[in-house]
Design an enzyme around this catalytic site. Structure first.
Site, PDB file in Angstrom:
ATOM      1  N   THR A 168      24.705   7.837  55.647  1.00  0.00           N
ATOM      2  CA  THR A 168      25.762   8.267  56.567  1.00  0.00           C
ATOM      3  C   THR A 168      25.903   7.092  57.500  1.00  0.00           C
ATOM      4  O   THR A 168      24.958   6.310  57.632  1.00  0.00           O
ATOM      5  CB  THR A 168      25.253   9.500  57.373  1.00  0.00           C
ATOM      6  OG1 THR A 168      25.055  10.590  56.488  1.00  0.00           O
ATOM      7  CG2 THR A 168      26.189   9.919  58.486  1.00  0.00           C
ATOM      8  N   ARG A 196      29.821  22.063  50.211  1.00  0.00           N
ATOM      9  CA  ARG A 196      28.677  21.883  51.122  1.00  0.00           C
ATOM     10  C   ARG A 196      29.098  20.988  52.306  1.00  0.00           C
ATOM     11  O   ARG A 196      29.727  19.953  52.135  1.00  0.00           O
ATOM     12  CB  ARG A 196      27.526  21.252  50.367  1.00  0.00           C
ATOM     13  CG  ARG A 196      26.291  20.931  51.212  1.00  0.00           C
ATOM     14  CD  ARG A 196      26.297  19.517  51.740  1.00  0.00           C
ATOM     15  NE  ARG A 196      25.095  19.193  52.487  1.00  0.00           N
ATOM     16  CZ  ARG A 196      24.912  18.061  53.161  1.00  0.00           C
ATOM     17  NH1 ARG A 196      25.859  17.142  53.157  1.00  0.00           N
ATOM     18  NH2 ARG A 196      23.819  17.846  53.835  1.00  0.00           N
ATOM     19  N   GLY A 198      27.594  18.985  55.687  1.00  0.00           N
ATOM     20  CA  GLY A 198      26.371  18.509  56.326  1.00  0.00           C
ATOM     21  C   GLY A 198      26.487  18.522  57.843  1.00  0.00           C
ATOM     22  O   GLY A 198      27.346  19.193  58.422  1.00  0.00           O
ATOM     23  N   ASP A 199      25.612  17.769  58.474  1.00  0.00           N
ATOM     24  CA  ASP A 199      25.576  17.730  59.944  1.00  0.00           C
ATOM     25  C   ASP A 199      26.637  16.828  60.544  1.00  0.00           C
ATOM     26  O   ASP A 199      26.981  16.974  61.719  1.00  0.00           O
ATOM     27  CB  ASP A 199      24.196  17.254  60.420  1.00  0.00           C
ATOM     28  CG  ASP A 199      23.849  15.855  59.886  1.00  0.00           C
ATOM     29  OD1 ASP A 199      24.203  15.544  58.733  1.00  0.00           O
ATOM     30  OD2 ASP A 199      23.230  15.083  60.641  1.00  0.00           O
ATOM     31  N   THR A 219      21.502  10.455  60.891  1.00  0.00           N
ATOM     32  CA  THR A 219      21.653  10.334  59.441  1.00  0.00           C
ATOM     33  C   THR A 219      20.422  11.009  58.838  1.00  0.00           C
ATOM     34  O   THR A 219      19.413  11.173  59.506  1.00  0.00           O
ATOM     35  CB  THR A 219      21.724   8.863  58.981  1.00  0.00           C
ATOM     36  OG1 THR A 219      20.469   8.242  59.255  1.00  0.00           O
ATOM     37  CG2 THR A 219      22.808   8.099  59.696  1.00  0.00           C
ATOM     38  N   GLY A 220      20.497  11.361  57.585  1.00  0.00           N
ATOM     39  CA  GLY A 220      19.355  12.037  56.974  1.00  0.00           C
ATOM     40  C   GLY A 220      19.793  13.372  56.404  1.00  0.00           C
ATOM     41  O   GLY A 220      20.983  13.598  56.163  1.00  0.00           O
TER      42      GLY A 220
HETATM   43  N1  GLY Z   1      23.578  13.445  57.123  1.00  0.00           N
HETATM   44  C1  GLY Z   1      24.602  13.573  56.212  1.00  0.00           C
HETATM   45  C2  GLY Z   1      24.579  14.787  55.403  1.00  0.00           C
HETATM   46  O1  GLY Z   1      23.561  15.444  55.289  1.00  0.00           O
HETATM   47  O2  GLY Z   1      25.605  15.108  54.843  1.00  0.00           O
END
Ligand code: GLY
Length: 316
Positions: A168, A196, A198-199, A219-220
């Protein structure tokens, strides 16, 4: 003036800093830097040529936050528009009474504002990598011939891979007026279940900025930052009186309380309103980059290491 970014922001930080030096806003700098990563076909975790979902479709997530007002814009599961950060910014700038648009709604909005559209978002090479992975968990023919009917639940469980759930880009900038902006963009997990999120587009999870205290971006494994509210936690801990370093370490340690069988890596970068900055990671050897207004080029910094025990599915 200051910019900090995840290491893959290297391709964008020079132009982002040039914008700040030119008197442009922190938000301009964040958008400029992020777009250069989104445009880079060799980065398979952001923008065009990112790893696709299990059906071979590239779905992008991004968000941007204005620390002056806490105004935010975000898009999720957006297909066909490579510059997700710019569409996210327009969600904020066009004064929609919304923060986050997803899927067909995000694509409709992007088209309506004239965002750059691209018919083919993936190279042949990435399609081959996806096909090879699919072949290990099911039949690619099923996905090709009956994409709407193929059962994806087990395929996703077995196709997803802890080495390809991170990746990311983060940019955080402080401009000459002292205003802070943070931005995050990603193509998310490789081979994820369609839809889906993400964050990265979730304000408070992967991204948070508040001029009064500072900002944080992650990121992660996004699921972890969503569950723990990681980016907001860092800023809130500063609001509660912790210094930047303690706030960032406390938010990372919070992730150890997460239960369940899918716990991976997490990385964050953060700064306070005075320009102190930090990067943390659960992986050894990770770096982030920064540049101040008086530096001719960016510098790399080691991230502090925070131990997070990985748990990747008892099913494996
Ligand atoms: N950190 C990016 C994701 O999990 O999509």
């Amino acid at each position: 003036m200051l910019i900090i970014a995840s290491h893959n922001g290297t391709i964008g930080i020079r132009q982002a800093m040039a914008a700040l030096k030119n008197g442009d806003s922190a938000m301009d700098a964040v958008e400029i830097g992020t777009r250069l990563v989104e445009a880079d076909p060799s980065d398979h975790t952001v923008g065009c040529n990112g790893y696709p979902n299990i059906l071979g479709e590239l779905e992008l997530d991004a968000s941007i936050m204005d620390g002056r007002t806490l105004d935010s814009g975000a898009v999720a599961v957006m297909r066909g528009f490579p510059y997700a950060i710019s569409v996210a910014r327009q969600v904020l700038e066009r004064k929609l009474p919304h923060v986050l648009l997803a899927g067909e709604g995000a694509e409709r909005f992007a088209r309506e504002i004239g965002a750059e559209e691209r018919g083919e978002m993936l190279s042949d090479e990435i399609r081959q990598v996806w096909r090879a992975r699919l072949a290990t968990v099911g039949t690619a023919q099923d996905v090709d011939s009956r994409p709407d009917e193929t059962a994806l639940l087990d395929m996703v469980k077995f196709a997803t891979d802890p080495e390809r759930v991170a990746g990311t880009v983060n940019f955080i900038a402080i401009d000459s007026a002292g205003d802070i902006c943070s931005g995050v963009s990603t193509s998310g997990w490789a081979w994820k279940y369609p839809g889906r999120i993400g964050d990265s587009p979730i304000i408070g999870a992967g991204n948070y900025a508040d001029n009064r205290y500072g900002a944080c971006a992650c990121t992660g494994m996004g699921e972890m930052a969503i569950r723990a509210g990681t980016a907001r936690s860092v800023v809130l801990y500063m609001r509660m009186g912790m210094a930047l370093e303690e706030a960032a370490h406390t938010a990372m340690r919070d992730l150890r309380d997460l239960g369940g069988e899918t716990i991976g890596d997490m990385n964050l970068i953060a700064l306070d309103r005075h320009g102190a900055h930090i990067g943390l990671s659960s992986e050894v050897g990770r770096k982030y980059i920064y540049q101040t207004g008086d530096m001719l080029q960016h510098a790399e910094m080691e991230r502090g290491l925070v131990d997070l025990p990985r748990r990747w599915g008892a099913r494996r």
